[in-house]
Design a protein around this motif. Structure first.
Motif, mmCIF file in Angstrom:
data_model
loop_
_atom_site.group_PDB
_atom_site.id
_atom_site.type_symbol
_atom_site.label_atom_id
_atom_site.label_comp_id
_atom_site.label_asym_id
_atom_site.label_seq_id
_atom_site.Cartn_x
_atom_site.Cartn_y
_atom_site.Cartn_z
ATOM 1 N N PRO A 340 17.541 21.112 12.802
ATOM 2 C CA PRO A 340 16.354 20.300 13.077
ATOM 3 C C PRO A 340 15.694 19.716 11.820
ATOM 4 C CG PRO A 340 16.335 22.248 14.453
ATOM 5 C CD PRO A 340 17.469 22.420 13.475
ATOM 6 N N VAL A 341 15.896 20.335 10.669
ATOM 7 C CA VAL A 341 15.301 19.811 9.426
ATOM 8 C C VAL A 341 16.389 19.304 8.473
ATOM 9 C CG1 VAL A 341 13.190 21.166 9.559
ATOM 10 C CG2 VAL A 341 15.207 22.182 8.504
ATOM 11 N N PHE A 342 17.570 19.015 9.003
ATOM 12 C CA PHE A 342 18.691 18.579 8.165
ATOM 13 C C PHE A 342 18.368 17.319 7.370
ATOM 14 C CE2 PHE A 342 22.466 15.695 8.053
ATOM 15 C CZ PHE A 342 23.109 16.297 6.984
ATOM 16 N N ASP A 343 17.825 16.318 8.020
ATOM 17 C CA ASP A 343 17.591 15.055 7.328
ATOM 18 C C ASP A 343 16.621 15.218 6.161
ATOM 19 O OD1 ASP A 343 19.335 13.377 8.784
ATOM 20 O OD2 ASP A 343 17.923 13.358 10.447
ATOM 21 N N THR A 344 15.631 16.071 6.323
ATOM 22 C CA THR A 344 14.700 16.341 5.222
ATOM 23 C C THR A 344 15.382 17.125 4.109
ATOM 24 O OG1 THR A 344 12.804 16.350 6.720
ATOM 25 C CG2 THR A 344 12.523 17.458 4.597
ATOM 26 N N LEU A 345 16.142 18.152 4.493
ATOM 27 C CA LEU A 345 16.771 19.012 3.491
ATOM 28 C C LEU A 345 17.883 18.296 2.729
ATOM 29 C CD1 LEU A 345 16.914 22.501 5.276
ATOM 30 C CD2 LEU A 345 15.236 21.638 3.642
ATOM 31 N N ARG A 346 18.620 17.426 3.380
ATOM 32 C CA ARG A 346 19.708 16.746 2.652
ATOM 33 C C ARG A 346 19.149 15.828 1.569
ATOM 34 N NH1 ARG A 346 21.206 11.488 4.386
ATOM 35 N NH2 ARG A 346 20.150 10.770 6.282
ATOM 36 N N GLU A 347 17.995 15.226 1.838
ATOM 37 C CA GLU A 347 17.361 14.405 0.801
ATOM 38 C C GLU A 347 16.952 15.269 -0.396
ATOM 39 O OE1 GLU A 347 14.154 12.204 2.459
ATOM 40 O OE2 GLU A 347 15.414 11.067 3.863
ATOM 41 N N LYS A 348 16.443 16.454 -0.109
ATOM 42 C CA LYS A 348 16.069 17.373 -1.192
ATOM 43 C C LYS A 348 17.305 17.869 -1.935
ATOM 44 C CE LYS A 348 11.772 19.051 0.929
ATOM 45 N NZ LYS A 348 11.033 20.246 1.417
ATOM 46 N N MET A 349 18.375 18.117 -1.209
ATOM 47 C CA MET A 349 19.620 18.546 -1.846
ATOM 48 C C MET A 349 20.133 17.492 -2.812
ATOM 49 S SD MET A 349 21.857 20.372 1.177
ATOM 50 C CE MET A 349 21.741 22.152 1.451
ATOM 51 N N ASN A 350 20.092 16.262 -2.413
ATOM 52 C CA ASN A 350 20.578 15.189 -3.280
ATOM 53 C C ASN A 350 19.656 14.948 -4.463
ATOM 54 O OD1 ASN A 350 22.903 14.638 -1.754
ATOM 55 N ND2 ASN A 350 21.758 13.341 -0.334
ATOM 56 N N ALA A 351 18.366 15.259 -4.285
ATOM 57 C CA ALA A 351 17.415 15.074 -5.380
ATOM 58 C C ALA A 351 17.532 16.185 -6.414
ATOM 59 C CB ALA A 351 15.990 15.010 -4.828
ATOM 60 N N ASN A 352 17.689 17.422 -5.949
ATOM 61 C CA ASN A 352 17.753 18.559 -6.883
ATOM 62 C C ASN A 352 18.382 19.750 -6.169
ATOM 63 O OD1 ASN A 352 17.484 20.320 -8.988
ATOM 64 N ND2 ASN A 352 15.256 20.374 -8.977
ATOM 65 N N PHE A 353 19.694 19.855 -6.229
ATOM 66 C CA PHE A 353 20.392 20.901 -5.500
ATOM 67 C C PHE A 353 20.062 22.295 -6.043
ATOM 68 C CE2 PHE A 353 23.821 23.440 -3.801
ATOM 69 C CZ PHE A 353 23.995 22.913 -2.530
ATOM 70 N N SER A 354 19.628 22.389 -7.281
ATOM 71 C CA SER A 354 19.321 23.711 -7.846
ATOM 72 C C SER A 354 18.169 24.385 -7.113
ATOM 73 C CB SER A 354 19.011 23.604 -9.333
ATOM 74 O OG SER A 354 17.837 22.859 -9.549
ATOM 75 N N ASP A 355 17.343 23.609 -6.386
ATOM 76 C CA ASP A 355 16.275 24.213 -5.592
ATOM 77 C C ASP A 355 16.835 25.059 -4.451
ATOM 78 O OD1 ASP A 355 14.326 23.058 -7.141
ATOM 79 O OD2 ASP A 355 13.927 21.398 -5.759
ATOM 80 N N PHE A 356 18.105 24.856 -4.106
ATOM 81 C CA PHE A 356 18.717 25.548 -2.974
ATOM 82 C C PHE A 356 19.479 26.793 -3.392
ATOM 83 C CE2 PHE A 356 17.604 21.500 -1.339
ATOM 84 C CZ PHE A 356 17.381 21.676 0.012
ATOM 85 N N ILE A 357 19.386 27.150 -4.645
ATOM 86 C CA ILE A 357 20.004 28.400 -5.094
ATOM 87 C C ILE A 357 19.232 29.573 -4.493
ATOM 88 C CG2 ILE A 357 20.332 29.877 -7.117
ATOM 89 C CD1 ILE A 357 21.081 27.416 -8.680
#
Length: 559
Positions: A340-357
């Motif tokens: 449900p929040v994929f579209d928001t999270l993918r934008e964040k992933m592309n901006a700074n994937f290190s936040d997803f560690i």
């Protein structure tokens, strides 16, 4: 008052020409308790029985206190009690009445003369933030006439998992509620026909993490005899707070309190804060580091009545835990939880994937962190940006970070420490009526806790009725319930003489394991082998051990 309510309901049923619910009166050490069996059913249900009392006022973060007793008959009919929680519960359709003194149990007993039935205590999920013991029920397990089921509430969010390490806010109130419930079961369940020497603890999502942690807690030793964690492991990044004091400071700042470096001022802020303020909004779906902020924590060694003082990894590695039979597993696409929040999270992933560690990893420098982030992103998404076309890779990433890897790493440590009664599965049934995953060509997968929905009543949170589900799903539900009842009653999911496929215990690699879908298939290969090896290479170098809150400084008072 409750007795009057029960008599009124009987009068209404008679006035309308309906058969009134059949009652059962139980004499317990607390007092007499009356439960009811609905017409046409064959189980008695006892709702809302106090198993402990939640402390209030400035003591609201302390251990639970003993349950009350009574002289008149307790009418066990209230199934709406819930603990204070975030507004996330508005997404649920079942009735809930959050209240401060919420520590109640619900007991489901088959209509049988048999005594000392095996007992399963089911811990509800909800990210340690939301939920209640009646948010989903397991009446169909009880209709087997082979088990008694107990569900219950425990303190949630800040009320249950604020950890300052001070005298008045030591931490883990919610887990200490769970231990109080198990002690209550040990003391009282025989009155209801259960066997206190044959107790299985089970749970889904956060409830799965909880029962996994209870297995490791010295405080819970001897209170259970089998464990069923469903989609959640003690080693998950969200299962134990990595730095509970920093989490407490962060939440206080969000609430407008700035003097967070004075531990006693921070303690006073929380002790005097209103319940509405302490509900705190949930961020767990929006957070990127697999950290729910509020979950169990480690307490300092030597503290009074701690729940857990060593990290789950250290305990599993040492083998110093009760090696009781363990039915362990997850669904094949747990990461659908975040679609449900994929579209928001993918934008964040592309901006700074290190936040997803994940929050339980540490690095010596920003450069090292970025290098590892680049490695993780490449493993799941290649050299391309995260896009709609890579949604299945996104689901795999979330599945592994939140659920899959931690479960399989725990399996390895279990077996290597001599535990030879671990039964591992992957659940992958998806009903044809389920919608396809967005941006795919009709791909479907089993979502977070799909196996729990197969075992509990109904289709999911929104649909407790089983009359509307497909015949194929009904058959899968019947098999899943048979497996779970087998395990609860015998300690193995497929006992000798069963018509189901043989299911041996697993090895350290996750092989063999059972695939649970339209059919049962024993797989000889290691589960998610390549993905587990990848995360092993990361965690072997960068694992960050959770820490308890530091000892507060000596408080100086004026003479």
């Amino acid at each position: 008052m409750k007795s009057g309510v029960a008599l009124f309901l009987v009068w209404v049923a008679l006035a309308q020409g309906e058969e009134p619910a059949q009652e059962r009166l139980v004499n317990t050490k607390q007092g007499r308790v009356r439960g009811y069996k609905q017409p046409g059913d064959d189980i008695f249900v006892f709702y809302g029985i106090p198993y402990a009392t939640a402390p209030t006022g400035q003591w609201k973060f302390k251990d639970p206190i003993p349950a009350p007793t009574w002289f008149s008959t307790f009418e066990a009919i209230n199934n709406t009690i819930a603990c204070p929680q975030t507004k996330l519960n508005n997404n649920f359709t079942f009735p809930m009445s959050p209240q401060e003194n919420c520590l109640v149990a619900n007991i489901y007993v088959p209509d049988t003369t048999q005594k000392k039935l095996p007992v399963v205590v089911y811990v509800h999920g909800g990210a340690y933030l939301v939920g209640s013991g009646t948010m989903m029920e397991a009446k169909n397990l009880v209709r087997s006439k082979k088990v008694i089921v107990v569900t219950f509430n425990y303190r949630l969010g800040l009320h249950g998992f604020l950890c300052l390490g001070t005298h008045d806010i030591p931490g883990n109130a919610g887990m200490k509620d769970q231990i109080a419930l198990l002690r209550w079961v040990n003391k009282h369940i025989e009155s209801y026909g259960g066997n206190p020497q044959d107790v299985t603890i089970a749970g889904q999502s956060a409830g799965s993490s909880a029962v996994d942690l209870l297995m490791l807690s010295p405080a819970a030793k001897g209170l259970f005899h089998k464990v069923i964690p469903e989609s959640g492991a003690s080693l998950a990044p969200w299962s134990i707070q990595i730095d509970p004091l920093e989490n407490a400071k962060y939440i206080a700042k969000k609430a407008g309190f700035d003097n967070v470096d004075d531990i006693y001022a921070l303690e006073e802020f929380y002790k005097t804060a209103s319940f509405d303020l302490l509900k705190s909004t949930s961020e767990f779906l929006e957070r990127t580091d697999a950290n729910f902020l509020l979950s169990p924590c480690l307490e300092r060694k030597g503290s009074e009545g701690p729940f857990l003082t060593d990290s789950p990894y250290k305990i599993l590695k040492s083998g110093k835990y009760p090696k009781v039979p363990l039915l362990y597993g997850f669904a094949d696409m747990e990461g659908l939880l975040h679609v449900p929040v994929f579209d928001t999270l993918r934008e964040k992933m592309n901006a700074n994937f290190s936040d997803f560690i994940p929050a339980d990893l540490k690095f010596d420098s920003v450069e090292e962190r970025e290098e590892v982030a680049k490695k993780i992103k490449k493993f799941y998404f290649g050299e391309k940006p995260v896009s709609q076309e890579s949604i299945l890779s996104f689901i795999n990433f979330i599945s592994d970070v939140y659920f899959g890897y931690s479960t399989l790493k725990a399996v390895q440590l279990f077996v290597e420490s001599g535990h030879d009664r671990v039964y591992l599965y992957e659940y992958n049934f998806v009903d044809e009526s389920e919608p396809a995953i967005p941006y795919t060509d009709n791909v479907r997968g089993a979502t977070h806790c799909a196996q729990s929905f197969a075992i509990l009543d109904g289709k999911n949170f929104e649909s407790p009725d089983e009359t509307m589900i497909s015949e194929e799903y009904k058959k899968v539900k019947a098999v899943m319930r048979e497996l779970w009842v087998n395990f609860i009653t015998t300690g193995v999911p497929v006992p000798p003489g069963s018509s189901l496929p043989a299911w041996p215990a697993t090895g350290a690699s996750g092989a063999p394991h059972m695939s649970l879908g339209r059919t049962m298939q024993l797989r000889s290969g290691a589960l998610l082998e390549q993905r587990v090896r990848f995360w092993d290479s990361i965690y072997e170098r960068h694992y960050r051990t959770p820490q308890p809150p530091p000892a507060p400084p000596t408080r100086h008072t004026e003479l």
